[in-house]
Design an enzyme around this catalytic site. Sequence first.
Site, PDB file in Angstrom:
ATOM      1  CE  LYS A   1     -50.147 -28.258 -37.646  1.00 16.81           C
ATOM      2  NZ  LYS A   1     -49.176 -28.561 -36.653  1.00 16.81           N
TER       3      LYS A   1
ATOM      4  CG  PHE B   1     -47.192 -29.714 -30.434  1.00 14.68           C
ATOM      5  CD1 PHE B   1     -47.898 -30.567 -29.493  1.00 14.68           C
ATOM      6  CD2 PHE B   1     -47.622 -30.095 -32.026  1.00 14.68           C
ATOM      7  CE1 PHE B   1     -48.453 -31.526 -30.107  1.00 14.68           C
ATOM      8  CE2 PHE B   1     -48.193 -31.093 -32.409  1.00 14.68           C
ATOM      9  CZ  PHE B   1     -48.921 -31.788 -31.287  1.00 14.68           C
TER      10      PHE B   1
ATOM     11  CG  ASP C   1     -41.408 -28.805 -35.913  1.00 18.04           C
ATOM     12  OD1 ASP C   1     -42.096 -28.629 -37.028  1.00 18.04           O
ATOM     13  OD2 ASP C   1     -41.910 -29.560 -34.962  1.00 18.04           O
TER      14      ASP C   1
HETATM   15  C1  LIG Z   1     -48.806 -29.885 -36.049  1.00 12.53           C
HETATM   16  C2  LIG Z   1     -47.342 -29.893 -35.752  1.00 12.53           C
HETATM   17  C3  LIG Z   1     -46.749 -30.955 -35.549  1.00 12.53           C
HETATM   18  C4  LIG Z   1     -47.270 -32.261 -35.944  1.00 12.53           C
HETATM   19  O1  LIG Z   1     -47.684 -32.607 -36.879  1.00 12.53           O
HETATM   20  P1  LIG Z   1     -48.851 -33.727 -37.237  1.00 12.53           P
HETATM   21  O2  LIG Z   1     -49.204 -33.609 -38.753  1.00 12.53           O
HETATM   22  O3  LIG Z   1     -50.299 -33.458 -36.400  1.00 12.53           O
HETATM   23  O4  LIG Z   1     -48.258 -34.797 -36.863  1.00 12.53           O
HETATM   24  C5  LIG Z   1     -45.277 -30.954 -35.113  1.00 12.53           C
HETATM   25  N1  LIG Z   1     -44.653 -29.834 -34.900  1.00 12.53           N
HETATM   26  C6  LIG Z   1     -45.420 -28.599 -35.105  1.00 12.53           C
HETATM   27  C7  LIG Z   1     -44.377 -27.220 -35.061  1.00 12.53           C
HETATM   28  C8  LIG Z   1     -46.599 -28.625 -35.287  1.00 12.53           C
HETATM   29  O5  LIG Z   1     -47.270 -27.372 -35.312  1.00 12.53           O
END
Ligand SMILES: *Cc1c(COP(=O)(O)O)cnc(C)c1O
Length: 409
Positions: free
Chosen positions: A261, A145, A232
Amino acid sequence: MVEPPLLFLETDRGFGAMSDFLMATYNRLPVTFDRGEGVWLWDTNGKRYLDALAGIAVCGLGHAHPAVHEALCDQAARLIHTSNIYGIAEQDALGARLCTLAGMDRVFFANSGAEANEAAIKLARLHAHRRGIENPSILVTEGSFHGRTLATLSATGNRKVRAGFEPLVQGFVRVPYNDIEAVETAAANRSNIVAMLVEPIQGEGGINIPAPDYLERLRAICDREGWLLIFDEIQTGMGRTGKLFAYQHGAVRPDVLTLAKGLANGVPIGACLAQGAAAEVFGPGSHGSTFGGNPLACRAARAVLDIIEEEDLCRQAAERGQQLLDGFQAALGHRAEIVAIRGCGLMIGIELDRPCVALVSEALAEGLLINVTTERVVRLLPPLILSSAEAEQLIGDLSGLIERHLDHA
Ligand SMILES: *Cc1c(COP(=O)(O)O)cnc(C)c1O
């Protein structure tokens, strides 16, 4: 007849209100929170909840942390926003600190995780074009994701996230997660790959922890092939896994690192860090953001870093995480319906052999906030400040809930 502006949903505990005016992008639970303190939240009826999700790995310091409160009030009274066309002292300070902690050379600040990944994707493409690769591809993984913008949903492994938004952004090649052979095959068959974008532990994908040498082996392939390695760490970063960044569990460092986050405990912020040649790719005009890195968000992030260091929250997360794993193993390990109990720090998944989305509402009714991802993995992302006693309560409450859920299924 004029519709009332609020749709009142009757629940077993009274009334929750949901606005008719919001686009229906979320299946919201029938609860609205009013205030919080530490790992606790209170709803508008005064009922208390143990928050084992922390706004999905955002509020690492818990709710209403006095240091964040104080930093925000002080900064709001001084300066909230100017523009990136001027110097921003708070951004300089946060950038230097993050780069030092992560072993990176430069940072670009955005407002969200998806935006941080957009910056990383643009950076990888620009880097490729500068080296004469006109049609670059980025390797991504199944079950990943990376966000909801067009480029990041195109990179995301979950079909449901992509469905209906075609044509997708081109230039992503997908391989199974935790599969080095698949990466080797992609390297052998495609000449236009320029980078690999991967989560050190998959979060939304079900708390998937790769083999201990997976990241090191990816690093070696990227070095050999001249690809950028992009981690990421939007969910895994900021102490969540028991290290400030999850890659620090091993002997590996990415070329590009994305954070969001947990970075400012709920104030919107994203960051794309880079080292070496990757840090020199963007120049004036190649990327930008109106809000990104504004004084308020950067000040909040500095307060978060202060507290993570002062209160040794990485070690805390590691210890509480082990306590939770051991506790859940002791309480639930004997049940045949439990496929796995896994985690790293305070990123924990309890995988069942069946869909268990109903557990979220059952937990809510009992004053516990959890999440279920990929339909059968109970996901816990509690605040890093979770105490030992609160961890025990979480183990007891959730284990009982899961047992009753399984017995009545
Ligand atoms: C939550 C998340 C995103 C997206 O972040 P947003 O602030 O919602 O755009 C991208 N990569 C990972 C691994 C995430 O957990």
